[in-house]
Write a protein that holds these residues in place. Structure first.
Motif, short mmCIF file in Angstrom:
data_model
loop_
_atom_site.label_atom_id
_atom_site.label_comp_id
_atom_site.label_asym_id
_atom_site.label_seq_id
_atom_site.Cartn_x
_atom_site.Cartn_y
_atom_site.Cartn_z
N ILE A 47 0.85 -1.20 0.00
CA ILE A 47 0.00 0.00 0.00
C ILE A 47 0.88 1.25 0.00
O ILE A 47 0.65 2.20 -0.75
CB ILE A 47 -0.96 -0.01 1.22
CG1 ILE A 47 -2.01 -1.11 1.03
CG2 ILE A 47 -1.63 1.33 1.41
CD1 ILE A 47 -2.93 -1.33 2.21
N LEU A 51 0.83 4.04 -2.86
CA LEU A 51 0.57 5.45 -2.56
C LEU A 51 1.66 6.32 -3.14
O LEU A 51 1.40 7.38 -3.71
CB LEU A 51 0.49 5.67 -1.04
CG LEU A 51 -0.76 5.13 -0.34
CD1 LEU A 51 -0.70 5.43 1.15
CD2 LEU A 51 -2.03 5.72 -0.94
N VAL A 52 2.91 5.88 -3.03
CA VAL A 52 4.03 6.69 -3.51
C VAL A 52 4.00 6.83 -5.03
O VAL A 52 4.22 7.92 -5.57
CB VAL A 52 5.38 6.09 -3.05
CG1 VAL A 52 6.54 6.71 -3.83
CG2 VAL A 52 5.56 6.33 -1.57
N ILE A 53 3.70 5.76 -5.75
CA ILE A 53 3.68 5.90 -7.21
C ILE A 53 2.38 6.55 -7.68
O ILE A 53 2.23 6.87 -8.85
CB ILE A 53 3.91 4.56 -7.96
CG1 ILE A 53 2.83 3.54 -7.65
CG2 ILE A 53 5.28 3.99 -7.60
CD1 ILE A 53 3.04 2.22 -8.37
N VAL A 57 -6.23 3.90 -6.44
CA VAL A 57 -6.50 2.94 -5.37
C VAL A 57 -5.45 1.82 -5.38
O VAL A 57 -5.21 1.20 -6.41
CB VAL A 57 -7.91 2.34 -5.56
CG1 VAL A 57 -8.18 1.28 -4.51
CG2 VAL A 57 -8.96 3.44 -5.48
N PRO A 58 -4.78 1.57 -4.24
CA PRO A 58 -3.77 0.50 -4.16
C PRO A 58 -4.35 -0.85 -4.56
O PRO A 58 -5.53 -1.12 -4.31
CB PRO A 58 -3.36 0.51 -2.70
CG PRO A 58 -3.67 1.87 -2.21
CD PRO A 58 -4.90 2.30 -2.97
N PHE A 61 -6.61 -2.90 -2.29
CA PHE A 61 -8.02 -2.55 -2.14
C PHE A 61 -8.79 -2.81 -3.43
O PHE A 61 -9.98 -3.09 -3.41
CB PHE A 61 -8.18 -1.09 -1.73
CG PHE A 61 -7.76 -0.86 -0.33
CD1 PHE A 61 -8.62 -1.13 0.72
CD2 PHE A 61 -6.49 -0.41 -0.05
CE1 PHE A 61 -8.23 -0.94 2.01
CE2 PHE A 61 -6.08 -0.23 1.25
CZ PHE A 61 -6.95 -0.50 2.29
N ALA A 62 -8.11 -2.70 -4.57
CA ALA A 62 -8.80 -2.87 -5.84
C ALA A 62 -9.17 -4.34 -6.07
O ALA A 62 -10.22 -4.63 -6.62
CB ALA A 62 -7.93 -2.34 -6.98
N PRO A 64 -10.00 -7.84 -4.22
CA PRO A 64 -10.25 -8.50 -2.93
C PRO A 64 -9.39 -9.75 -2.73
O PRO A 64 -9.24 -10.22 -1.60
CB PRO A 64 -11.73 -8.87 -2.99
CG PRO A 64 -12.32 -7.96 -4.00
CD PRO A 64 -11.23 -7.68 -5.00
N LEU A 67 -6.93 -10.18 0.10
CA LEU A 67 -7.31 -10.43 1.49
C LEU A 67 -7.18 -11.91 1.86
O LEU A 67 -7.18 -12.26 3.04
CB LEU A 67 -8.75 -9.97 1.72
CG LEU A 67 -8.97 -8.48 1.45
CD1 LEU A 67 -10.44 -8.14 1.50
CD2 LEU A 67 -8.20 -7.66 2.49
N LEU A 123 12.27 2.34 -3.96
CA LEU A 123 10.89 2.00 -3.63
C LEU A 123 10.73 0.48 -3.47
O LEU A 123 9.92 0.03 -2.63
CB LEU A 123 9.94 2.52 -4.72
CG LEU A 123 8.47 2.61 -4.30
CD1 LEU A 123 8.31 3.43 -3.03
CD2 LEU A 123 7.63 3.22 -5.42
N LEU B 51 2.43 13.26 -0.35
CA LEU B 51 1.27 12.37 -0.49
C LEU B 51 -0.02 13.14 -0.22
O LEU B 51 -1.00 12.99 -0.93
CB LEU B 51 1.37 11.19 0.48
CG LEU B 51 2.42 10.13 0.16
CD1 LEU B 51 2.40 9.03 1.21
CD2 LEU B 51 2.20 9.53 -1.23
N PHE B 61 11.43 10.74 -4.43
CA PHE B 61 11.60 9.64 -5.37
C PHE B 61 11.85 10.13 -6.78
O PHE B 61 12.49 9.47 -7.57
CB PHE B 61 10.38 8.72 -5.35
CG PHE B 61 10.28 7.94 -4.10
CD1 PHE B 61 11.01 6.77 -3.95
CD2 PHE B 61 9.52 8.39 -3.05
CE1 PHE B 61 10.94 6.06 -2.78
CE2 PHE B 61 9.45 7.68 -1.87
CZ PHE B 61 10.16 6.51 -1.74
N VAL C 52 -5.83 6.58 0.46
CA VAL C 52 -6.03 5.30 -0.23
C VAL C 52 -7.01 5.45 -1.39
O VAL C 52 -6.78 4.92 -2.48
CB VAL C 52 -6.54 4.22 0.76
CG1 VAL C 52 -7.08 3.02 0.01
CG2 VAL C 52 -5.40 3.78 1.67
N ALA C 119 -13.88 -4.16 -0.54
CA ALA C 119 -12.79 -3.21 -0.29
C ALA C 119 -13.29 -2.02 0.52
O ALA C 119 -12.58 -1.52 1.40
CB ALA C 119 -12.18 -2.74 -1.61
#
Lengths: 195, 195, 195
Positions: A47, A51-53, A57-58, A61-62, A64, A67, A123, B51, B61, C52, C119
């Protein structure tokens, strides 16, 4: 993301989730705490990377499907509980395996997002050690990252750097990837034994 | 980002990285742990800031030059090791210097990203104290931010607020910026001595 | 975001900020440390959520009104200081109230951002427990999330799941929302008493 990358990413999530659930078991958290810590560790590094790139939505989360590995890890740890001593050893092995996979997949995903090779390797390093740092910080342990014993960041950085170089000169394929992962894992495990 | 802003940002990264490497030395981390902690502290506050403003890939980065200050800090700390007592004093000075620069550059970058003046000042505060909180949390210390001794958040918030105000009324220039930085640094150092 | 959602979100921020200020008071931080910790806790979960879903600048920075609840909480805690024992009890109550509101609003905001129902529920859970984890990690406490005593993550996940389900089948309204919030709060409080 190719099928190979997805499989590697999910395997990395599973290994890190195992390390989280094992720490939870050692600290006598209940099964929910174990699931929470396993999920944090398994998904935290990825995650952070996403977030950095800034890819929106990471992945975690995209899709399931991300999980499932933490659930599987929690079930396995609670089904096959063992002695405290074995927890610590297994934790280190799973942590090293997760790190070996994430330093590769993290670097590749960063390169695909258009980062320059140096930033992509950094990264990749963050993806590889981020989950473990989150695990240790949240559970109030001293981060493995800073233990003077055993090569940790160096191994991850080497893997990320080799991945970045291999991608840049067009040598990256399943064999190269496997080679880098084995090298990083071996470096970590051997350094723990002989230092 | 102008050349002056880049120089200030890099100087801030260096100061915070020094504080991280000094803490690593005091805690007897090895040189890799020192580099990792220095990098976390030096770049953490700025990455958090980038961010939040959602500017895509954080500066740290996008430009590999941001990796130099943490390397330099690690080399300096390990080259000129001193007594434990001097570590603590130097840590505080470098931390205050980093804070004095980041509360200004963080606020400016937030304003340029289009945040309103109040939000920009808050984000400047977060940039200024974020790296230090990451340092203390990751290394399992009680955050300096919460020590009742010495003005910390107040000094950073004052600097961020003055920067936001000066930018809004068009009074910001190199002289004003230097004045604010000196004021914040002095306020922090003097408050530590007389309280 | 509707007026009802904004009111719920601000109330959640206030409850979490109260829990942060109460912990600050128990740990004998000064009023500035209390404001900082209250703000971290109150806004941390929501900022995480907004990062997120990648909605650009998080609500907490876009609308300065989000800064009022932490200020109010700090003033209240320092005006009506009580015995240490009462701090701990009140902390748990406010934490449960914040969690009950955030698991709903977090899930709704994630659904509006286009996440799939599973999600969205996970992100609702993260919004609901994120602030509390930040509070406990930053203040060097063992996170409530992992205490074996009392249902915490389970209660938040139930609330997030019910919200996601109710939204999906079109049953969400003020009454349903209130019912879910009361259920989550009651589950948390009762589980603490009888376990």
């Amino acid at each position: 993301m190719t099928w190979v990358q997805l499989a590697m990413d999910l395997a990395g999530v599973f290994f890190f989730a195992m390390s989280g659930s094992l720490l939870a078991a050692r600290r006598r958290f209940d099964i929910v705490g174990s699931l929470m810590l396993g999920t944090c560790v398994g998904l935290g590094g990825g995650i952070l990377r996403d977030l950095v790139i800034g890819q929106g939505v990471p992945n975690a989360f995209a899709s399931p499907v991300y999980l499932l590995p933490p659930v599987l890890a929690t079930v396995l740890v609670y089904r096959f509980a063992a002695s405290e001593h074995r927890y610590a050893g297994a934790l280190t092995v799973f942590d090293a395996a997760g790190m070996a996979l994430f330093c590769i997949s993290g670097t590749q995903i960063a390169l695909e997002a258009g980062l320059n090779p140096v930033a992509a390797a950094i990264l990749g390093l963050i993806s590889a050690v981020g989950g473990g740092v989150i695990r240790d910080v949240v559970a109030n342990e001293d981060p493995q990252l800073f233990h003077p014993r055993g090569l940790y960041a160096i191994a991850a950085l080497l893997g990320a750097g080799l991945t970045s170089a291999a991608e840049s000169i067009g040598w990256m394929n399943a064999g190269t990837g496997l080679g880098i992962a084995v090298l990083v894992f071996a470096l970590r495990m051997v350094s723990l034994r002989y230092r």
